[in-house]
Design an enzyme around this catalytic site. Structure first.
Site: not given
Ligand code: S3P
Length: 432
Positions: A26, A315
């Site tokens: 981000r 995660d």
């Molecule tokens: C993330 C959101 C999660 C996570 C990924 C990182 C992010 O995925 O599993 O490793 O940085 O927004 P989801 O939002 O699809 O569950």
């Protein structure tokens, strides 16, 4: 590349893990569309985030790397991105693909987003649907997988989107597109997900409302470049926590760990299993909460994991599977179907790996039951999934014999220096 792990004990230590992956992605995207310079420290020098950095460079942003953990972004402002000369290759990163789709859906130029074989198999309809409702035109393969072709010059309009899946990536894609849309864009999530996009937008000066479960942004904000200090990644710290809990008589302090309440489900789950875990020195790093995490070896007990904690620990389930296998009794996981569409099918990958090491695991479409037992030695595959690899490495530290974990190259995705880090605290891991 494979790892061979010899049973070993961790010792007392004070350590730091690399920067948070979500916040690092981000910082690159939002720093790029802010006006002026954003200096990032604590950046995660991992393959996924480097793919995002290269994509932003290809879109005309000057990004420099004074050191591995520092990035300087000369932001081009909300409307300063330029068409890339080629397809944008986002490697293994679902976060990069979904967030970039939101960011690029409203640009005046066309873009193509692609990635490695794993990423090209992951579901994108979850972002294509809301972005299309906003007015974007996005083509994918017929089963909704990448490459994604985004048509430029579309005018987006704000919508209210009731998200069918709890996903921070979907929420973020919609909010990023919302920065370019006419009027207000809002989302409601079926369960709370990580809030780093909202926090960083605020940090760079944009208003983000979060009220009664509705999160909204207005189109056309002014984002201003500012220094960003990235916390270290709780998801990476989890592997150290796990190893410490399983080891005998270790006491480890992990410093400056990102501690957004939208990420801390793993702490609650492990404490519920009997983990001796305490949170010290909580403080803020810009808009992001951080804390030091103290963990001591503990006897763990099986439990029924509360499905309400799933999105807050999304995660961490590969690591939690290992904790469950090392616990006394049975642990039931439910409501974790999303794990089947991560970098690998994490339920199947962990079930197979742990079965090969002598653990009984029963799978259901959206859950698993893990029976506590002892890990034997053996030979396991990690399905090119970084978190599966690191979870199996920590399991191997307490196995009865040597364990070989095959195909671990992707560990660099989220935790460059993982092997060096865990060997420095006592794990015996060789590269072969
Ligand atoms: C993330 C959101 C999660 C996570 C990924 C990182 C992010 O995925 O599993 O490793 O940085 O927004 P989801 O939002 O699809 O569950």
């Amino acid at each position: 590349m494979d790892f061979v792990v010899t049973p070993s004990r961790l010792h007392d230590a004070r350590i730091r893990v690399p920067g948070d992956k979500s916040v690092s992605h981000r910082s690159l995207m939002l720093g790029s569309i802010a006006a002026g310079r954003t200096e990032v420290s604590g950046f995660l020098d991992g393959a996924d985030c480097l793919a995002t950095a290269n994509a932003m460079r290809a879109l005309g942003v000057t990004i420099e790397r004074p050191s591995d953990t520092e990035v300087v972004i000369d932001g081009v402002g909300l409307h300063g991105l330029r068409a890339a000369a080629a397809d944008l290759d986002l490697g293994n990163s679902g976060t990069a693909m979904r967030l970039m789709a939101g960011l690029l859906a409203a640009q005046p130029f066309d873009s193509v987003l692609t990635g490695d074989e794993s990423l090209r198999g992951r579901p994108m309809n979850r972002i294509i649907m809301p972005l299309t409702r906003m007015g974007a035109v996005i083509e994918s393969d017929c089963d909704g997988t990448p490459p994604l072709q985004l048509r430029g010059g579309m005018r987006l309009t704000g919508i209210h989107y009731e998200m069918p899946v709890a996903s921070a990536q979907v929420k973020s894609a919609v909010l990023l597109a919302g920065l370019y849309a006419a009027g207000r864009t809002s989302v409601t999530e079926p369960a709370v997900t990580r809030d780093h996009t909202e926090r960083m937008l605020r940090h760079l000066g944009s208003e983000v409302r979060a009220r009664d479960g509705i999160i909204s942004v207005d189109g056309g904000p002014v984002l201003t470049g500012r220094p960003i200090e990235v916390p270290t990644d709780l998801s990476s710290a989890t592997f150290i926590v796990l190893g410490t809990l399983l080891s005998e008589r270790a006491d480890i302090l992990i410093e400056k760990v990102g501690f957004s309440p939208t990420r801390t489900g793993v702490i609650d789950i492990l404490q519920g299993m009997g983990a001796d875990l305490s949170v010290e020195n909580p403080r803020l790093l810009g808009e992001e909460p951080v804390a030091d995490l103290r963990v001591r070896s503990s006897k763990l007990y099986g439990c029924d994991v509360d499905p309400a904690l799933v999105s807050l620990a999304i995660d961490e389930f590969p690591a939690l599977f290992v904790a469950a296998a090392a616990a006394q009794g049975t642990t039931k996981f439910s409501g974790i179907g999303e794990l089947r569409v991560k970098e690998s099918d994490r339920i199947a990958a962990m079930a197979e790996g742990m079965r090969r090491l002598g653990i009984r695991v029963e799978e259901s479409p959206d859950g698993a039951t893990v029976y506590g037992g002892r890990f034997t030695g053996g030979d396991v595959n990690c399905f090119e999934d970084h978190r599966v690899a690191m979870s199996l490495v920590m399991a191997a530290t307490i196995a009865d014999d040597e364990v070989r974990i095959r195909g671990v190259d992707n560990v660099d995705t989220s935790f460059p220096g993982f092997r060096e880090c865990i060997t420095s605290i006592g794990a015996d891991v060789r590269v072969v």
